[in-house]
Design an enzyme around this catalytic site. Structure first.
Site, PDB file in Angstrom:
ATOM      1  N   HIS A  68       0.726  -1.158  -0.102  1.00 19.25           N
ATOM      2  CA  HIS A  68      -0.090   0.094  -0.130  1.00 19.25           C
ATOM      3  C   HIS A  68       0.845   1.145   0.037  1.00 19.25           C
ATOM      4  CE1 HIS A  68       0.955   1.040   4.183  1.00 19.25           C
ATOM      5  NE2 HIS A  68       0.559  -0.358   4.401  1.00 19.25           N
ATOM      6  N   GLU A  79      -1.775  -6.804   7.529  1.00 17.84           N
ATOM      7  CA  GLU A  79      -0.380  -6.534   8.123  1.00 17.84           C
ATOM      8  C   GLU A  79      -0.061  -7.643   9.290  1.00 17.84           C
ATOM      9  OE1 GLU A  79       2.621  -6.309   7.953  1.00 17.84           O
ATOM     10  OE2 GLU A  79       2.930  -3.950   7.712  1.00 17.84           O
TER      11      GLU A  79
END
Length: 249
Positions: free
Chosen positions: A10, A88
């Site tokens: 990202h 994550e």
């Protein structure tokens, strides 16, 4: 037949900018992060990539990066699968803390171990902490015991691999071109698996935000080649910047 897979971290998030441990906290992209998403889309367009399917996590910094890149590619219509398994790594009790301040308190070497070691997790988040994922409705259908209070890269890999085997790998074997937009550590886990990187070598791997990493795979999904799109020196500098985040000021 060559299979193509792109891994995309990202774009810059607000907590990347603030140099804070983010983990499963759902923070937004910065303006720079949104620009990185568009730039990533442009790099993939210049490469001539035509995707068949995309995957991302359930965290909006990855979702919005994917949306920005697909818009630039003019491939907004692609089917997108979202999974918590691509989230994550959970940073436990470090989530929300300033990385430089944590390094000053505990030492840069300890923070490097927490951030980049293979099998050493940070201190765990208590299950009664409001920030624990068991209190987040997006995970309500999951077994409470499967939700982490902290993770190492090793346990992140254990979480990610079932999604690779069940969702991504079959699409690649079917000849589809696949885009995975996720996070630094979930992508480090995939990188380690695909390239058979040792537990020691993975300590030094840093994945920059917003730069597509193109893998070319053979029929059995063995890696033929991989490279960052665009300027290799820019990717190297961006990776070095990631490495420096855990140093004391």
């Amino acid at each position: 037949m060559t299979r193509k897979l792109v891994l995309l971290r990202h774009g810059q998030s607000q907590w990347n900018l603030d140099n804070r441990f983010t983990g499963w906290v759902d923070v937004e992209l910065t303006d720079q992060g949104r620009q990185e998403a568009v730039a990533a889309g442009r790099l993939m367009k210049d490469e001539g990539l035509q995707f068949d399917v995309a995957h991302t996590s359930v965290l909006k910094r990855a979702i919005h990066t994917l949306q920005g890149a697909l818009k630039e590619l003019d491939q907004d219509w692609l089917p997108v699968s979202k999974s918590w398994r691509l989230n994550e790594r959970h940073y436990g009790g470090l989530q929300g803390l300033d990385k430089a301040e944590t390094a000053a308190k505990h030492g840069e070497e300890q923070v490097k171990i927490w951030r980049r070691s293979y099998d050493i997790p940070p201190p765990a988040m208590d299950v009664n902490d409001p920030g624990h994922p068991c209190h987040d409705r997006r995970y309500a259908t999951l077994d409470r015991n499967a939700l982490p209070g902290t993770e190492s890269l090793a346990t992140t890999l254990v979480r990610v691999l079932p999604y690779w085997h069940d969702a991504i790998a079959p699409q690649l074997k079917a000849g589809q071109t696949v885009l995975v937009t996720a996070h630094g550590n979930s992508l480090r886990a995939l990188y380690k698996y695909l390239n058979d990187v040792s537990n020691e070598q993975i300590l030094e791997l840093n994945i920059p935000t917003g730069i597509p990493l193109l893998f070319e795979l053979d029929d059995s999904l063995q890696v033929r080649s991989f490279r960052y799109l665009g300027d290799p020196e820019a990717a190297k500098r961006a990776a070095e910047a990631v490495a420096n985040q855990g140093k004391a000021k």
